[in-house]
Design a protein around this motif. Structure first.
Motif, PDB file in Angstrom:
ATOM      1  N   ILE A  23       0.919  -1.413  -0.213  1.00 49.67           N
ATOM      2  CA  ILE A  23      -0.022  -0.101   0.392  1.00 49.67           C
ATOM      3  C   ILE A  23       0.533   0.857   0.118  1.00 49.67           C
ATOM      4  CG2 ILE A  23      -1.178   0.984   1.445  1.00 49.67           C
ATOM      5  CD1 ILE A  23      -2.994  -1.075   2.162  1.00 49.67           C
ATOM      6  N   ALA A  24       2.068   1.299   0.885  1.00 49.24           N
ATOM      7  CA  ALA A  24       2.744   2.407   0.851  1.00 49.24           C
ATOM      8  C   ALA A  24       3.288   2.564  -0.644  1.00 49.24           C
ATOM      9  CB  ALA A  24       3.760   2.139   2.474  1.00 49.24           C
ATOM     10  N   ALA A  25       3.680   2.057  -1.152  1.00 47.65           N
ATOM     11  CA  ALA A  25       4.833   1.491  -2.698  1.00 47.65           C
ATOM     12  C   ALA A  25       3.318   2.031  -3.361  1.00 47.65           C
ATOM     13  CB  ALA A  25       5.268   0.316  -2.926  1.00 47.65           C
ATOM     14  N   VAL A  26       2.340   2.345  -3.420  1.00 45.99           N
ATOM     15  CA  VAL A  26       1.051   2.309  -4.107  1.00 45.99           C
ATOM     16  C   VAL A  26       1.354   3.603  -4.296  1.00 45.99           C
ATOM     17  CG1 VAL A  26      -0.958   1.922  -5.103  1.00 45.99           C
ATOM     18  CG2 VAL A  26       0.296   0.304  -4.696  1.00 45.99           C
ATOM     19  N   VAL A  64      -9.708  13.473  -6.424  1.00 48.76           N
ATOM     20  CA  VAL A  64     -10.406  11.790  -5.925  1.00 48.76           C
ATOM     21  C   VAL A  64      -9.836  10.991  -6.719  1.00 48.76           C
ATOM     22  CG1 VAL A  64     -10.807  10.484  -4.074  1.00 48.76           C
ATOM     23  CG2 VAL A  64     -10.291  13.161  -3.735  1.00 48.76           C
ATOM     24  N   SER A  65     -10.967  11.108  -7.579  1.00 47.34           N
ATOM     25  CA  SER A  65     -11.854   9.981  -8.399  1.00 47.34           C
ATOM     26  C   SER A  65     -10.627   9.708  -9.497  1.00 47.34           C
ATOM     27  CB  SER A  65     -12.325  10.404  -9.086  1.00 47.34           C
ATOM     28  OG  SER A  65     -13.168   9.098  -9.546  1.00 47.34           O
ATOM     29  N   ALA A  66      -9.827  10.452 -10.109  1.00 50.63           N
ATOM     30  CA  ALA A  66      -8.872   9.863 -11.132  1.00 50.63           C
ATOM     31  C   ALA A  66      -7.939   8.814 -10.311  1.00 50.63           C
ATOM     32  CB  ALA A  66      -8.527  11.145 -11.780  1.00 50.63           C
ATOM     33  N   ALA A  67      -7.262   9.969  -9.318  1.00 49.59           N
ATOM     34  CA  ALA A  67      -6.127   9.393  -8.425  1.00 49.59           C
ATOM     35  C   ALA A  67      -6.531   7.807  -7.871  1.00 49.59           C
ATOM     36  CB  ALA A  67      -5.839  10.380  -6.855  1.00 49.59           C
ATOM     37  N   ALA A  68      -8.275   8.096  -7.571  1.00 49.82           N
ATOM     38  CA  ALA A  68      -8.480   6.361  -6.786  1.00 49.82           C
ATOM     39  C   ALA A  68      -8.098   5.728  -8.148  1.00 49.82           C
ATOM     40  CB  ALA A  68     -10.403   6.439  -6.676  1.00 49.82           C
ATOM     41  N   ASP A  69      -8.835   5.789  -9.597  1.00 43.76           N
ATOM     42  CA  ASP A  69      -8.548   4.857 -10.712  1.00 43.76           C
ATOM     43  C   ASP A  69      -7.244   4.655 -10.979  1.00 43.76           C
ATOM     44  OD1 ASP A  69     -11.103   5.083 -11.255  1.00 43.76           O
ATOM     45  OD2 ASP A  69     -11.075   6.934 -12.464  1.00 43.76           O
ATOM     46  N   VAL A  70      -5.593   5.748 -10.867  1.00 42.95           N
ATOM     47  CA  VAL A  70      -4.279   5.437 -10.569  1.00 42.95           C
ATOM     48  C   VAL A  70      -3.953   4.128  -9.894  1.00 42.95           C
ATOM     49  CG1 VAL A  70      -2.201   6.372 -10.690  1.00 42.95           C
ATOM     50  CG2 VAL A  70      -4.561   7.655 -11.758  1.00 42.95           C
ATOM     51  N   TYR A  71      -4.524   4.233  -8.482  1.00 40.91           N
ATOM     52  CA  TYR A  71      -4.719   3.495  -7.335  1.00 40.91           C
ATOM     53  C   TYR A  71      -5.078   2.265  -8.018  1.00 40.91           C
ATOM     54  CZ  TYR A  71      -4.433   1.333  -2.237  1.00 40.91           C
ATOM     55  OH  TYR A  71      -3.562   0.848  -1.540  1.00 40.91           O
ATOM     56  N   ARG A  72      -6.506   2.496  -8.659  1.00 42.13           N
ATOM     57  CA  ARG A  72      -6.512   0.294  -8.225  1.00 42.13           C
ATOM     58  C   ARG A  72      -6.060  -0.002  -9.509  1.00 42.13           C
ATOM     59  NH1 ARG A  72     -11.776   2.881  -6.411  1.00 42.13           N
ATOM     60  NH2 ARG A  72     -11.948   2.484  -4.485  1.00 42.13           N
TER      61      ARG A  72
END
Length: 209
Positions: A23-26, A64-72
């Motif tokens: 999680i930290a790396a992501v 937030v939504s775009a960043a969440a997409d990147v994370y996933r």
């Protein structure tokens, strides 16, 4: 033959799976790609709530939504391969199965990444529900018929209450045992290495016949 009275629900992150390094790396990679500062140590210090809630601490709501997409998109390739089992996790699941119980994972992590994590760790579960947090986990636990729910977060205590299950708290997350007790957990365990002894003494007599 399965015994629903001995079926148990488990949280995933910091209960069954040590996902901290991944999680930290992501989060670090998301920060690099989006240009927003994210302190991954601070993220890990409050791990548990949904992804979007955490991202909102570091960027405007519109981002937030775009960043969440990147994370996933990044999570399967970066986080899953460095995920490890929490101590006693496999043995806890085995204890439930020996008693004729079924195992469900109910987690705030999205179902795809949760399923990949469970598969990578080689955990045998009967059902998995993702993207639910706190009391919102209750309906999944109730539908599954979980007699107990095991988690590391105070919100998992709320989940157990909402699902009509015994709340079993493990002090392997961000909350120490005293805080879990103060929030009303029915059972406090240091970690899942203590689960089998507790479960074998607690489980219903029908499983012993």
């Amino acid at each position: 033959m399965s015994d629903p009275m001995n079926s148990v629900g488990f949280d995933l992150d910091l209960t069954l799976a040590d996902t901290r390094a991944g999680i930290a790396a992501v989060y670090d990679e998301v920060a690099s790609r989006t240009g927003f500062f994210i302190d991954s140590d601070a993220v890990l210090a409050r791990l548990g709530p949904p992804l979007e809630w955490e991202l909102a601490n570091w960027m405007p709501a519109a981002e937030v939504s775009a960043a969440a997409d990147v994370y996933r998109r990044l999570y399967p390739s970066i986080a899953v391969p460095v995920t490890t089992l929490m101590p006693g996790a496999r043995e806890a699941i085995d204890a439930v199965r020996r008693a004729g119980g079924r195992v469900t994972v109910v987690t705030g992590k999205n179902a795809r990444d949760a399923a990949h994590t469970v598969e990578f760790l080689g955990l045998e579960v009967d059902e998995l529900v993702g993207s639910v947090f706190g009391a919102a986990k209750g309906p999944a636990l109730a539908t599954f018929g979980a007699a107990a729910y095991v988690g590391d977060h105070v919100a998992d205590i709320e989940a157990a209450r909402a699902g009509g299950a015994v709340s079993v708290a493990v002090a392997t997350g961000v909350y120490p045992a005293v805080e879990l007790r103060d929030h009303g957990a029915d059972v406090i365990l240091g970690d899942l290495t203590e689960f089998t002894e507790w479960f074998d003494s607690w489980r219903t007599p029908t499983a012993l016949v």
